[in-house]
Design a protein around this motif. Structure first.
Motif, PDB file in Angstrom:
ATOM      1  N   THR A  20       4.754  -2.398   1.076  1.00 39.10           N
ATOM      2  CA  THR A  20       3.769  -2.998   0.170  1.00 39.10           C
ATOM      3  C   THR A  20       4.223  -4.331  -0.362  1.00 39.10           C
ATOM      4  OG1 THR A  20       3.588  -0.739  -0.651  1.00 39.10           O
ATOM      5  CG2 THR A  20       2.327  -2.438  -1.809  1.00 39.10           C
ATOM      6  N   ALA A  21       5.550  -4.474  -0.507  1.00 46.57           N
ATOM      7  CA  ALA A  21       6.101  -5.647  -1.172  1.00 46.57           C
ATOM      8  C   ALA A  21       6.515  -6.701  -0.144  1.00 46.57           C
ATOM      9  CB  ALA A  21       7.318  -5.234  -1.998  1.00 46.57           C
ATOM     10  N   CYS A  22       6.706  -7.926  -0.638  1.00 48.46           N
ATOM     11  CA  CYS A  22       7.274  -8.981   0.187  1.00 48.46           C
ATOM     12  C   CYS A  22       8.323  -9.678  -0.662  1.00 48.46           C
ATOM     13  CB  CYS A  22       6.190  -9.953   0.621  1.00 48.46           C
ATOM     14  SG  CYS A  22       6.813 -11.303   1.631  1.00 48.46           S
ATOM     15  N   VAL A  23       9.610  -9.452  -0.301  1.00 43.13           N
ATOM     16  CA  VAL A  23      10.680  -9.945  -1.199  1.00 43.13           C
ATOM     17  C   VAL A  23      11.019 -11.431  -0.979  1.00 43.13           C
ATOM     18  CG1 VAL A  23      13.044  -9.519  -2.011  1.00 43.13           C
ATOM     19  CG2 VAL A  23      11.637  -7.605  -1.268  1.00 43.13           C
ATOM     20  N   SER A  24      11.270 -12.008   0.176  1.00 37.49           N
ATOM     21  CA  SER A  24      10.986 -11.564   1.508  1.00 37.49           C
ATOM     22  C   SER A  24      12.258 -11.522   2.345  1.00 37.49           C
ATOM     23  CB  SER A  24      10.015 -12.574   2.143  1.00 37.49           C
ATOM     24  OG  SER A  24      10.155 -12.679   3.524  1.00 37.49           O
ATOM     25  N   ILE A  25      12.557 -10.361   2.935  1.00 33.88           N
ATOM     26  CA  ILE A  25      13.679 -10.323   3.873  1.00 33.88           C
ATOM     27  C   ILE A  25      13.197 -10.367   5.320  1.00 33.88           C
ATOM     28  CG2 ILE A  25      15.130  -8.964   2.298  1.00 33.88           C
ATOM     29  CD1 ILE A  25      14.679  -6.727   4.655  1.00 33.88           C
ATOM     30  N   ASN A  26      11.883 -10.208   5.531  1.00 29.58           N
ATOM     31  CA  ASN A  26      11.393 -10.106   6.903  1.00 29.58           C
ATOM     32  C   ASN A  26      10.829 -11.405   7.452  1.00 29.58           C
ATOM     33  OD1 ASN A  26      11.968  -7.285   7.127  1.00 29.58           O
ATOM     34  ND2 ASN A  26      10.269  -6.953   5.706  1.00 29.58           N
ATOM     35  N   GLY A  27      10.533 -12.329   6.562  1.00 34.94           N
ATOM     36  CA  GLY A  27      10.056 -13.627   6.987  1.00 34.94           C
ATOM     37  C   GLY A  27       8.825 -13.529   7.868  1.00 34.94           C
ATOM     38  N   ALA A  28       8.871 -14.220   9.008  1.00 40.71           N
ATOM     39  CA  ALA A  28       7.706 -14.289   9.884  1.00 40.71           C
ATOM     40  C   ALA A  28       7.709 -13.197  10.935  1.00 40.71           C
ATOM     41  CB  ALA A  28       7.665 -15.658  10.560  1.00 40.71           C
ATOM     42  N   ASN A  29       8.765 -12.393  10.976  1.00 40.55           N
ATOM     43  CA  ASN A  29       8.851 -11.297  11.952  1.00 40.55           C
ATOM     44  C   ASN A  29       9.985 -10.368  11.549  1.00 40.55           C
ATOM     45  OD1 ASN A  29       8.573  -9.895  14.604  1.00 40.55           O
ATOM     46  ND2 ASN A  29      10.605 -10.776  14.934  1.00 40.55           N
ATOM     47  N   ARG A  30       9.655  -9.105  11.302  1.00 42.40           N
ATOM     48  CA  ARG A  30      10.695  -8.153  10.912  1.00 42.40           C
ATOM     49  C   ARG A  30      11.436  -7.646  12.148  1.00 42.40           C
ATOM     50  NH1 ARG A  30      11.165  -2.712  10.839  1.00 42.40           N
ATOM     51  NH2 ARG A  30       8.955  -2.265  11.242  1.00 42.40           N
ATOM     52  N   LEU A  31      12.733  -7.498  12.014  1.00 42.03           N
ATOM     53  CA  LEU A  31      13.499  -6.859  13.082  1.00 42.03           C
ATOM     54  C   LEU A  31      13.370  -5.350  12.966  1.00 42.03           C
ATOM     55  CD1 LEU A  31      16.861  -8.797  13.491  1.00 42.03           C
ATOM     56  CD2 LEU A  31      14.696  -9.112  14.677  1.00 42.03           C
ATOM     57  N   GLY A  32      13.271  -4.701  14.128  1.00 39.48           N
ATOM     58  CA  GLY A  32      13.227  -3.246  14.140  1.00 39.48           C
ATOM     59  C   GLY A  32      14.447  -2.678  13.447  1.00 39.48           C
ATOM     60  N   SER A  33      14.265  -1.613  12.701  1.00 39.72           N
ATOM     61  CA  SER A  33      15.279  -0.880  11.938  1.00 39.72           C
ATOM     62  C   SER A  33      15.712  -1.582  10.654  1.00 39.72           C
ATOM     63  CB  SER A  33      16.498  -0.476  12.786  1.00 39.72           C
ATOM     64  OG  SER A  33      17.372  -1.551  13.033  1.00 39.72           O
ATOM     65  N   ASN A  34      15.038  -2.674  10.269  1.00 41.14           N
ATOM     66  CA  ASN A  34      15.291  -3.246   8.942  1.00 41.14           C
ATOM     67  C   ASN A  34      14.357  -2.681   7.864  1.00 41.14           C
ATOM     68  OD1 ASN A  34      17.539  -4.870   9.199  1.00 41.14           O
ATOM     69  ND2 ASN A  34      16.422  -6.797   9.362  1.00 41.14           N
ATOM     70  N   SER A  35      13.266  -2.013   8.256  1.00 43.06           N
ATOM     71  CA  SER A  35      12.323  -1.587   7.205  1.00 43.06           C
ATOM     72  C   SER A  35      12.820  -0.374   6.434  1.00 43.06           C
ATOM     73  CB  SER A  35      10.941  -1.322   7.790  1.00 43.06           C
ATOM     74  OG  SER A  35      10.957  -0.195   8.632  1.00 43.06           O
ATOM     75  N   LEU A  36      13.506   0.567   7.104  1.00 42.50           N
ATOM     76  CA  LEU A  36      13.993   1.734   6.353  1.00 42.50           C
ATOM     77  C   LEU A  36      15.070   1.342   5.340  1.00 42.50           C
ATOM     78  CD1 LEU A  36      13.936   4.529   9.101  1.00 42.50           C
ATOM     79  CD2 LEU A  36      12.308   4.177   7.249  1.00 42.50           C
ATOM     80  N   PRO A  37      16.097   0.564   5.746  1.00 41.11           N
ATOM     81  CA  PRO A  37      17.037   0.137   4.702  1.00 41.11           C
ATOM     82  C   PRO A  37      16.374  -0.745   3.641  1.00 41.11           C
ATOM     83  CG  PRO A  37      17.546  -0.925   6.807  1.00 41.11           C
ATOM     84  CD  PRO A  37      16.541   0.152   7.090  1.00 41.11           C
ATOM     85  N   GLU A  38      15.343  -1.492   4.027  1.00 41.54           N
ATOM     86  CA  GLU A  38      14.667  -2.316   3.012  1.00 41.54           C
ATOM     87  C   GLU A  38      14.051  -1.443   1.931  1.00 41.54           C
ATOM     88  OE1 GLU A  38      11.258  -4.695   4.209  1.00 41.54           O
ATOM     89  OE2 GLU A  38      11.072  -5.517   2.186  1.00 41.54           O
ATOM     90  N   LEU A  39      13.370  -0.369   2.343  1.00 41.55           N
ATOM     91  CA  LEU A  39      12.714   0.435   1.307  1.00 41.55           C
ATOM     92  C   LEU A  39      13.731   1.152   0.430  1.00 41.55           C
ATOM     93  CD1 LEU A  39      12.617   3.691   2.161  1.00 41.55           C
ATOM     94  CD2 LEU A  39      10.864   2.883   3.717  1.00 41.55           C
ATOM     95  N   LEU A  40      14.918   1.425   1.003  1.00 36.89           N
ATOM     96  CA  LEU A  40      15.963   2.047   0.179  1.00 36.89           C
ATOM     97  C   LEU A  40      16.574   1.028  -0.786  1.00 36.89           C
ATOM     98  CD1 LEU A  40      17.759   4.111   2.966  1.00 36.89           C
ATOM     99  CD2 LEU A  40      16.350   5.041   1.117  1.00 36.89           C
ATOM    100  N   VAL A  41      16.975  -0.117  -0.248  1.00 33.58           N
ATOM    101  CA  VAL A  41      17.653  -1.122  -1.091  1.00 33.58           C
ATOM    102  C   VAL A  41      16.723  -1.603  -2.204  1.00 33.58           C
ATOM    103  CG1 VAL A  41      18.527  -3.491  -1.129  1.00 33.58           C
ATOM    104  CG2 VAL A  41      19.281  -1.911   0.666  1.00 33.58           C
ATOM    105  N   PHE A  42      15.488  -1.957  -1.831  1.00 34.65           N
ATOM    106  CA  PHE A  42      14.613  -2.539  -2.850  1.00 34.65           C
ATOM    107  C   PHE A  42      13.874  -1.485  -3.657  1.00 34.65           C
ATOM    108  CE2 PHE A  42      15.661  -6.064  -0.071  1.00 34.65           C
ATOM    109  CZ  PHE A  42      16.072  -7.008  -1.020  1.00 34.65           C
ATOM    110  N   GLY A  43      13.734  -0.269  -3.117  1.00 37.88           N
ATOM    111  CA  GLY A  43      13.265   0.833  -3.952  1.00 37.88           C
ATOM    112  C   GLY A  43      14.271   1.097  -5.069  1.00 37.88           C
TER     113      GLY A  43
END
Lengths: 579, 247
Positions: free
Chosen positions: A378-401
């Motif tokens: 839902t959020a844009c911090v942004s660590i994904n920029g213009a294209n997210r790398l696979g396997s970055n979304s699960l750690p993202e939701l943990l770190v920023f959650g």
């Protein structure tokens, strides 16, 4: 009646549960409401397959993970956010291990890591290919330990309440009974996941309708980088079910109608028998999905009743590897395509998978609207920029959650009770729901008809490749659909589990999201990552090394501004893969 | 192949209907369509008032459990062509109160869930290590299958005991307790034993094995229950022989 809590968390998936646990641990005295339209274990986190990235091996480094992420994001990532992310991802994944997550193991008992697209090192932790499922269930089951977390399962949030520039709670419908309640809180954390259902063909669950993005937008918070929508290169035709990138990380090949590994024609390196990091099939998702479109244009794809496909070839991996590392891929192919990847080619095509954009937050999950936070997709911090790398979304939701939870726990001191304006707004919303929706007796058209037109419009206007022309047409059409959405039929007047009412509300959320995507895509006159403009085919760092921020202006109309990208140590450069 | 199939769906709206009725819908029969696709066709094009749960449509979220031609199934994994010539009978899951149409109430399961302590219980005196707890693939295999439960409730719908005895913890919960008991990182087996070895725990089970047959994810709750009975019996015997304490 009004229900009071200190914190409301909208959404009970990975980000929401991680935030809830963070608050419960830091401040057991705070009362936390997690409100979700589904039971927590149904949340879309459950569908994540391939894994979660965090530096693990001695040969790896935080800087390399950061560089992979930033170059993968075509330099639109905020680098301070990426640095915080890569630094905290390992401890978050370790914490999951200590909570019981069944990470796949090496023979000596250590957590194993696998290769993943766009990553220079093996750093993707995984639980076979049901990583999201195990991560979500571990978080949910662990959350049951904390008495201060009060769950509102199957409650649908319709509005975020704001008084004098400050968030005061939400209005929600309990689906089982139909009762409508105002739930007040000093802080609201929006963790409702993505919005893939805005498009016709998506890996996303039926529930990924951008609720939190629209709720935050309507409450006055900006949405950031909404033009960046990720197409995953390997979805099953017809269903759109995801075939994990892990299939390629374990050595799968993408081949065209001639059995040719076509990615070698797209500046992604030369084919080798085994997987090569940051090369060929392990290139980034945006580039692979774009290569597919070019293959179709060259007439080298395979035609099916569900449109053109290419083939994912896993046969050379053998049954043992497929069973050990990719059992879910095999299960999905057997169930939904009636083919066995041990012996047969898997038909695949690009499919909408992830929203890089989202509610604008700082490094602590805080939005510019006082008391409103967001985390996860839902959020844009942004660590994904213009294209997210696979396997970055699960750690993202943990770190920023966890970060959002920590920030809320700290800020909760001295919160005042919500004022009468919040309660009055709650009453207004209840009346609106009861009078305008539940008692609507003369709707003109079907919800599904408007929804399908919206999905086709967004796909045609803002797909893998867009143009000023396609976007202008889409914007006009969405404007028309927005009007028609106001008069869709709601034949169901029952209070009890009224899923026609929630479908109408979701459609209106999705239209807000769709219009944000199209508007921001139209304004960004360059090509970067997942945003490819055929009329502006190159990246333009002079004008667009910046985040787009769309918000509702005073006059109620959307307005777009730009904010420069934060660059710390990695100045913009060319994205290089396969060499 | 005929191009349509009839689906007989149980309808019930508590604020309108005295009792459940059956409504027939004629829907297109396509080889790639599941029962869920058929219901979505009805919802989108024929009758917007039909209520049912669904989300991931790929057999992992556990939302769309229903009774299909008499058996508990995930609608997203059940193909219409396997139920030719029809009509396909679609009812809510058995053994649960019905909220509306195909939506059943899961409150009982959700309330019982924390009693199984489905989280890792560790020695609270010791801080967690800086690295991971080591766990070999063989150690993981001990509990792995029990960790695959998606909480879809098909095993409760299949369980004849749960239908009669509401206090019974039920198959998925006992399997979940066993999932943590068998995890080499866990030290909570004793705490869970009190709940699971109580009368409404494993002893209620008459071992018909319907739960394991119904499971769409290959979990074997019946096996977990049997194994637990052996443990519980040993513990009971030991406490009789050594009444001053277990050790």
């Amino acid at each position: 009646m009004t229900i009071r809590h200190d914190v409301v968390i909208a959404g009970g998936g990975g980000a929401g549960l991680r935030a809830a646990i963070a608050i419960a641990e830091a401040r057991p005295d705070l009362s936390i409401a997690t409100i979700s339209k589904v039971y927590p274990m149904r949340s879309h986190t459950v569908s994540a397959e391939g894994g979660a990235a965090a530096v693990k091996l001695p040969a790896d480094s935080l800087d390399e993970h950061a560089h992979d992420t930033i170059s993968g994001g075509d330099w639109l990532c905020d680098q301070d956010a990426v640095e915080a992310f890569v630094a905290e991802a390992p401890e978050e994944l370790l914490r999951l291990e200590h909570w019981g997550c069944p990470w796949s193991r090496e023979p000596d008992g250590q957590v194993a890591v696998r290769a993943f697209g766009g990553m220079r090192q093996r750093r993707t932790w995984f639980a076979a290919d049901k990583t999201g499922f195990h991560l979500l269930h571990t978080l949910f089951q662990t959350s049951l330990k904390y008495p201060s977390i009060v769950r509102y399962d199957e409650w649908f949030i319709t509005r975020v309440l704001v008084d004098d520039g400050r968030v005061g709670g939400v209005v929600a419908i309990e689906l089982m009974s139909g009762r409508i309640e105002t739930i007040t809180a000093g802080a609201v954390i929006v963790c409702t996941g993505g919005c893939g259902r805005v498009y016709p063909f998506t890996t996303n669950a039926n529930t990924s309708t951008g609720d939190g993005m629209a709720l935050a937008f309507r409450a006055g918070a900006p949405l950031k980088d909404m033009e960046f929508v990720q197409y995953h290169p390997t979805g099953l035709p017809f269903t759109g079910i995801l075939i994990s990138e892990a299939a390629r990380a374990e050595g799968g090949w993408l081949v065209n109608r001639d059995g040719y590994r076509y990615l070698q024609d797209y500046n992604l390196g030369r084919p080798a028998p085994g997987p090569v990091l940051r090369s060929m099939e392990l290139g980034p998702r945006d580039r692979l999905s774009q290569a597919f479109v070019k293959e179709v244009e060259k007439g080298r794809a395979i035609d099916t009743p569900w449109g053109p496909v290419v083939h994912l070839d896993l046969r050379h991996l053998g049954e043992e590897v497929i069973e050990a590392r990719l059992p879910f891929v095999r299960e999905l192919c057997l169930d939904y395509e009636h083919i066995d990847p041990v012996r047969e080619l898997i038909p695949v095509r690009p499919v909408v998978h992830y929203m890089m954009g989202g509610v604008d937050t700082d490094l602590h999950g805080a939005t510019p609207l006082d008391g409103l936070y967001a985390a996860g997709e839902t959020a844009c911090v942004s660590i994904n920029g213009a294209n997210r790398l696979g396997s970055n979304s699960l750690p993202e939701l943990l770190v920023f959650g966890a970060r959002a939870g920590a920030a809320v726990a700290e800020a909760a001191e001295g919160r005042r009770a919500p004022g009468p304006a919040v309660l009055a707004q709650g009453q207004d919303e209840r009346r609106h729901l009861e009078r305008d929706l539940l008692q609507r007796d003369r709707g003109r058209e079907r919800i599904a008809a408007v929804r399908e037109e919206m999905q086709q419009t967004v796909e045609q206007g803002a797909g893998i490749y867009r143009s000023g022309d396609s976007l202008t047409k889409a914007a006009d059409k969405l404007h028309e659909l927005q009007e028609r959405c106001g008069s869709v039929a709601i034949d169901d007047h029952s209070r009890v589990f009224n899923t026609e009412l929630t479908a109408a509300l979701e459609l209106s959320f999705m239209l807000d999201v769709a219009q944000s995507v199209v508007r921001c895509a139209w304004l960004r006159q360059e090509s970067r990552g997942a945003h490819q403009r055929i009329d502006f085919p190159t990246r333009d760092d002079e004008r667009y090394l910046a985040h787009s921020l769309i918000h509702l202006a005073e006059d109620g109309e959307p307005e777009v501004r730009y904010r420069p990208v934060t660059i710390t140590r990695w100045p913009p450069a060319e994205r290089v893969y396969g060499r | 192949m005929p191009d349509t199939i009839a689906v007989d769906v149980t309808r019930y709206r508590p604020d309108r209907d005295d009792r459940p009725t059956t409504q027939r819908y004629e829907i297109p029969l396509r080889k790639e369509w599941t029962v869920l696709d058929g219901l979505n066709y009805v919802k989108d094009r024929v009758d917007g008032t039909l209520s049912y749960r669904w989300s991931c449509r790929m057999g992992i979220c556990g939302s769309c459990g229903m009774t299909i031609d008499g058996d508990p199934k995930l609608a997203c994994e059940t193909f219409l062509t396997d139920h030719r010539p029809g009509p396909v009978r679609v009812e809510p899951l058995h053994n649960f109160p019905v909220i509306r149409d195909l939506v059943v109430e899961l409150t009982d399961f959700m309330a019982k869930l924390p009693r199984a302590k489905p989280w890792l219980v560790t020695d609270s005196d010791k801080p967690p290590p800086d690295a991971e707890y080591r766990q070999t693939p063989a150690e993981m295999d001990e509990y792995k299958q029990y960790s695959m439960c998606i909480n879809c409730m098909l095993c409760y719908a299949a369980c004849p005991v749960y239908g009669l005895e509401r206090d019974f913890l039920g198959p998925a919960l006992i399997a979940l307790a066993q999932r943590y008991n068998l995890d080499s990182r866990d030290h909570g087996a004793d705490e869970r034993l009190e709940v699971v070895s109580a009368p409404e725990g494993v002893w209620d089970c008459t071992f018909v094995g319907e739960c394991s047959r119904a499971c769409p994810k290959g979990v074997d709750p019946a096996g977990a229950i049997q194994r637990y009975k052996v443990t519980a019996a040993k513990e009971t015997l030991r406490s009789l022989l050594l009444p001053w304490g277990r050790r």
